[in-house]
Design a protein around this motif. Structure first.
Motif: not given
Lengths: 474, 211
Positions: A133, A136-139, A141-142, A144-145, A221, A225
């Motif tokens: 993470y 710390r951008n949208r991608l 986050i996705e 990491t989740w 992913d 990222e």
């Protein structure tokens, strides 16, 4: 001594939380990992006793320990340069998480109790999530989740597998223990159905973490990222640790006289990984996702090697070393390229050798190495593996592997050559090669080159001992 | 035996409740009750020993109190009350849940269990709970519900583990519970970031990364 190896990074991780100076905190990483590497070397060379009920080192874990330690040291040196560039993001999370990651990986490698192994592997998931993470951008986050959820659920299934193995002891009427040496000794008495179910769940659980198809969906992913050096640590270090978890299951099955079934399962997943990776690598425009699929491919090769056994298992052990070091070079070089172009997509990345003479060349060389071109190490291990496959008269599998490797070479080559050759596209944002960011990938590729030309006798013996552990014991 | 079986039945009923309810707060609280009920099992099976008491206390604190409290706080922070549009509706999930639960009870009869475990409801309950957790993970979109599914999955594995507690020394059990706690904590942080970046907790928005 082994305890110190695990606790020492943890203590420094705590210290790093209170150190106020940015550069000192960054430099903790190479210092700690140098100590780690030194001690691991001494442990493996037998300077200290390393057996115990809870933690100890056998030939397999010695191999993984040294590989992980070397890889981590290289990445730690790189990290100093990288974190200096990323002062906007800070290193207050990165440094402690990396050190905890190192500690729990060491614990997972050294664990002689299946429960402890599980705890350590789950802890690696948690410790590495903040690292993925980092941007710390949208991608991210996705990514990491997905990583967190898929790997946690996968590892939960591995726990179920471990409990099934314990139930196999209960059903076999032997004293219930998950201490690995005890389990190996009483393996023939274990209740077969529970043992088989346990192995399947272990394979699914640790296979998820390792990224074997069809359980690899988090991998492109997360690797895509995460910062390059985190990708290197995950692709070279964490996958090797997870592979060790799978191998524990294989050892147990072999000791119970069911090694054949375990090999079949590994062979199937390995071939599927190779095929899926080959398909997704053709026309892949994202250089880091490309590397992630390359990781899936090589995990597949490791599984195939162990699945065939004999010479191929020896080759798989050698390939574990080669893959980890080459992935280290690939991800670090790709990280530099991405930084220079502020993109990892083929649409923007052109002529990397022109823009970054050192990193671009290293990226190209590591591509040649990972696809099995001589004179690099992976050529030797893949060649030995094919020799084992054909020697064991598995002609169909051998041909299939050859065709898929050729497909990977073409697919990966198209992307890597386009990104490195030609005139540089004009988006380089004032980023130049600097020694802290180039020395580690250079070191990795030199090691891989040496391994391709000459394997020292002690290493050959260590690899053979590790491969022997996977064979059936009377 | 009577009491143990009633606890296990309550655990199964809680599975059904979470499968059929849209109210997130109620779901978290009921999963907390499930965790607290599970904490009684080690004592039921092994009597009052040091190991079983400590395990029960640990499970109660972690599964029954701390983790649900963290999740409730997360719900308050992101101001989400309901699971609005699940991928599969509530009634179909309930039917699926019933089918899998019935299936596990039938299936457990065919498992080569040791004679002491043939009578009890332990193994079918454990399997049914694991499947319920999976159903939640597959059929829901909200990040919080996914974490709940993961917790229920872990609860199912815990039930199975109670039968084998001599295999898992206290140190390992502690490690497992700590991993769960820190894992949910990190998931909570990621959920915070999701709701900040995307102003929703629907994981369907997390679909930029694909081939």
């Amino acid at each position: 001594m082994l305890v110190f190896l695990i606790v020492f990074p943890l203590i420094i991780a705590l210290c790093s939380l209170v150190i106020p100076w940015y550069q000192v905190r960054s430099w903790l990483l190479p210092i700690v990992s140098a100590v780690h590497l030194l001690l691991s070397g001494m442990l493996v060379l037998g300077r200290f006793p390393v057996t115990g009920d809870w933690i100890g080192l056998d030939a397999l874990s010695q191999l993984v320990l040294v590989v992980t330690s070397v890889l981590f040291f290289g990445c730690a040196v790189y990290a100093v340069g990288y974190l200096d560039l990323r002062r906007d993001r800070g290193n207050q999370t990165m440094v402690p998480c990396l050190l905890i990651f190192l500690a729990v990986m060491t614990l997972a490698i050294a664990a002689r109790h299946l429960g402890l192994l599980w705890v350590a592997v789950e802890a690696t998931t948690i410790a590495s999530a903040p690292l993925i993470y980092f941007n710390r951008n949208r991608l991210s986050i996705e990514a990491t989740w997905k990583y967190l959820m898929i790997c946690s659920v996968g590892i939960a299934l591995a726990m179920l597998g471990i409990l099934f193995i314990a139930y196999a002891a209960l059903g076999g009427g032997t004293p219930v223990s998950l201490q690995f040496d005890t389990l190996l000794a009483q393996a023939p008495q274990l209740s077969k159905p529970w043992l088989h179910a346990g192995f399947v769940f272990l394979l699914v659980g640790f296979g998820t973490k390792m990224g074997l198809a069809p359980l690899h969906s988090w991998k492109p992913d997360a690797y895509g990222e995460a910062p390059g050096m985190i990708g290197a640590l995950l692709a070279g270090g964490l996958t090797s640790v997870a592979f060790l978890g799978v191998l524990r299951g294989v050892q147990l099955m072999a000791a119970a006289g069911d090694g054949g079934m375990a090999r079949q399962a590994l062979l199937g997943m390995g071939l599927l990984s190779l095929a899926l990776a080959a398909v997704f690598m053709v026309r892949q425009p994202d250089i880091k996702r490309l590397l992630a699929y390359s990781s899936v491919e090589h995990m597949g090769l490791l599984a195939i090697g162990v699945g065939i056994g004999g010479v191929a298992a020896f080759a798989a052990m050698l390939h574990l070393v080669n893959n980890a070091l080459t992935k280290g070079c690939l991800f670090l070089a790709a990280g530099n390229v991405q930084r220079a172009y502020t993109s990892k997509n083929l649409a923007e990345v052109r002529g990397a050798i022109g823009a970054l003479p050192v990193s671009g060349t290293l990226f190209l060389a590591a591509f040649l190495a990972i696809t099995g071109s001589p004179p690099f190490g992976p050529f030797l291990s893949e060649f030995t593996m094919l020799r084992g496959i054909f020697g064991g008269e598995h002609y169909v599998i051998g041909m299939l592997v050859l065709v898929l490797l050729a497909m990977v070479f073409i697919g990966m080559g198209a992307t890597v050559l386009t990104s490195t050759q030609g005139a540089p596209s004009a988006t380089t944002a004032g980023f130049r090669d600097r020694w802290l960011l180039c020395i580690s990938p250079l070191g990795f590729i030199l090691l891989v080159l040496i391994l391709g030309l000459y394997i020292p006798e002690p290493l050959r013996e260590a690899l053979q001992r590790a491969a022997d552990l996977l064979e059936v014991h009377p | 035996m009577e009491l143990t079986n009633s606890i296990l039945l309550a655990v199964i009923l809680i599975n059904f409740f979470t499968l059929g309810s849209a109210r997130l707060g109620a779901c978290v609280r009921i999963v907390a009750v499930q965790g607290a009920l599970l904490a009684l099992l080690p004592i039921m099976v092994h009597g009052v020993t040091l190991h079983s008491t400590l395990l029960a206390a640990g499970a109660f604190c972690f599964k029954g109190v701390i983790i649900p409290w963290m999740l409730l706080r997360a719900i308050q922070r992101v101001r989400i009350r309901r699971e609005m549009e699940p991928i599969v509706g509530f009634v179909p999930t309930l039917i699926l849940g019933t089918l899998t639960t019935a299936g596990t009870f039938l299936f457990a009869d065919f498992l080569p269990l040791i004679s002491a475990h043939h009578e009890g409801l332990y193994v079918p309950t454990a399997l049914a709970t694991i499947f319920s957790g999976f159903l939640l993970l597959i059929t829901r979109r909200k990040a919080i519900t996914l974490v709940l599914g993961y917790l229920i999955l872990e609860n199912g594995i815990f039930i199975f583990g109670v039968l084998l507690s001599e295999a898992l020394p206290l140190m390992v059990e502690t490690g497992v519970l700590l991993d769960l706690l820190v894992g949910v904590f990190v998931m909570g942080i990621v959920m915070d970031q999701i709701s900040r970046e995307f102003s929703t907790l629907n994981t369907e928005r997390l679909s930029a990364l694909k081939e």
